[in-house]
Design a protein around this motif. Structure first.
Motif, PDB file in Angstrom:
ATOM      1  N   LYS A  86      -2.245  -8.935  -6.048  1.00  0.00           N
ATOM      2  CA  LYS A  86      -1.077  -8.152  -5.649  1.00  0.00           C
ATOM      3  C   LYS A  86      -0.247  -8.918  -4.631  1.00  0.00           C
ATOM      4  CE  LYS A  86      -4.215  -5.453  -2.710  1.00  0.00           C
ATOM      5  NZ  LYS A  86      -4.765  -4.100  -2.448  1.00  0.00           N
ATOM      6  N   SER A 102       4.593  -2.799  -2.171  1.00  0.00           N
ATOM      7  CA  SER A 102       3.629  -1.723  -2.348  1.00  0.00           C
ATOM      8  C   SER A 102       3.660  -1.255  -3.799  1.00  0.00           C
ATOM      9  CB  SER A 102       3.971  -0.541  -1.428  1.00  0.00           C
ATOM     10  OG  SER A 102       3.074   0.527  -1.608  1.00  0.00           O
ATOM     11  N   GLY A 103       2.478  -1.053  -4.375  1.00  0.00           N
ATOM     12  CA  GLY A 103       2.407  -0.519  -5.726  1.00  0.00           C
ATOM     13  C   GLY A 103       2.460  -1.554  -6.830  1.00  0.00           C
ATOM     14  N   TRP A 104       2.661  -2.815  -6.488  1.00  0.00           N
ATOM     15  CA  TRP A 104       2.679  -3.877  -7.490  1.00  0.00           C
ATOM     16  C   TRP A 104       1.288  -4.496  -7.549  1.00  0.00           C
ATOM     17  CZ3 TRP A 104       7.795  -6.619  -5.574  1.00  0.00           C
ATOM     18  CH2 TRP A 104       8.877  -5.751  -5.814  1.00  0.00           C
ATOM     19  N   THR A 113       0.231   3.230   5.027  1.00  0.00           N
ATOM     20  CA  THR A 113       1.548   3.573   4.491  1.00  0.00           C
ATOM     21  C   THR A 113       2.343   4.324   5.554  1.00  0.00           C
ATOM     22  OG1 THR A 113       0.742   3.685   2.221  1.00  0.00           O
ATOM     23  CG2 THR A 113       2.790   4.850   2.706  1.00  0.00           C
TER      24      THR A 113
END
Length: 290
Positions: free
Chosen positions: A110, A115-117, A265
């Motif tokens: 990653k 974020s989220g990838w 987060t």
């Protein structure tokens, strides 16, 4: 491949919009699309409004290290201890530095600046390495701040981190425990289960009493969910890591009866996720004092 291309075109459109509108207007347009109203930034009351307010006006330069997927490891080591970190197989400044032959049979790749990838690889023999390289190369060229408006990602150094692939054998993914912390105190916990099959989210109080609401359209589990074995220690960790923050979400896992740190987060869903029932947006917003 076509789906991936469409996604990157969407990113490009958002970058252009952000450049034209600037931070505040870009946020307001995104907020209007998702909530069908403008965010109240003069007198914010809801959790969604206050999330946007925090992103726009609570800009402590120290926050950058908390969202960088690699730099945060030093913070975790200093605050709660290295034993809570996931195994790190490598950190790379470019895709060309990754030697896939040397990686274990399962792993996660990653970008550290977003974020989220994620490229989750449970079985390297089945991984499309060229497609993974393509995605990683594209991600490395993107600035996550330009796409989302979240300033905290603006000046991060693009890198790629490779970590151990975590899994609990009894489920299709890994149970993710997200502690929503306000002014140093966890107020409720989001439990994500079966992420790769029938993804569901269920919410609990610190006493592990179920809270009946949904966030972001993800359904609640219909099964009984017990508190993790290390729940009390997780609560202590969440308190420690959230000290000094008006709001922060602390993500933890429990793997082989051990606690593993996930991520921190600062802006949950960027303030764009809808509550159902909507009244919980206001109720939870009261926890943030600004």
């Amino acid at each position: 491949m076509a789906k991936s291309n469409k996604l990157f075109m969407k990113y490009a459109m958002k970058e252009t919009m952000h450049q034209v509108l600037g931070d505040k207007l870009f946020y307001q347009l995104s907020f209007l699309i998702h909530h069908r109203r403008i965010a109240n930034l003069k007198h914010p009351r809801s959790f969604s409004d206050k999330t946007v307010w925090l992103s726009l006006y609570d800009r402590n330069p120290e926050y950058n290290k908390y969202v960088d997927k690699y730099d945060v490891r030093e913070h975790i080591t200093e605050t709660i201890g290295e034993k809570y970190l996931n195994d790190c197989y490598g950190i790379y400044n470019s895709v060309d530095e990754i030697n896939f032959d040397e990686l274990p049979d399962s792993f996660v790749l990653k970008p550290t600046h977003a974020s989220g990838w994620v490229i989750a690889c449970p079985n390297k023999a089945k991984l499309d390495i060229e497609d993974a390289k393509m995605k990683l190369s594209r991600w490395m060229k993107l600035n996550y701040y330009n796409i989302t408006g979240e300033w905290v990602y603006k000046n991060l150094q693009p890198r790629i981190i490779c970590e151990r692939f975590l899994k609990n054998e009894e489920e299709s993914g890994l149970t993710d425990y997200k502690f929503y912390c306000f002014h140093g105190e966890p107020r409720f916990i989001q439990v994500d289960r079966d992420r790769f099959a029938n993804h569901n989210r269920t919410y609990f109080t610190p006493n592990w009493e179920k809270i009946n609401f949904e966030l972001g359209g993800c359904p609640t589990s219909t099964n009984e969910i017990n508190a993790p074995e290390n729940f009390k220690d997780m609560m202590k960790i969440a308190r420690t890591l959230s000290e000094g923050f008006k709001f922060i979400r602390v993500d933890l896992y429990e793997v082989e009866k051990k606690i593993v740190f996930g991520e921190l987060t600062l802006y949950n869903g960027n303030g764009l996720l809808k509550f159902n029932p909507e009244k919980f947006d206001l109720l939870i917003g009261d926890f943030i004092k600004i």
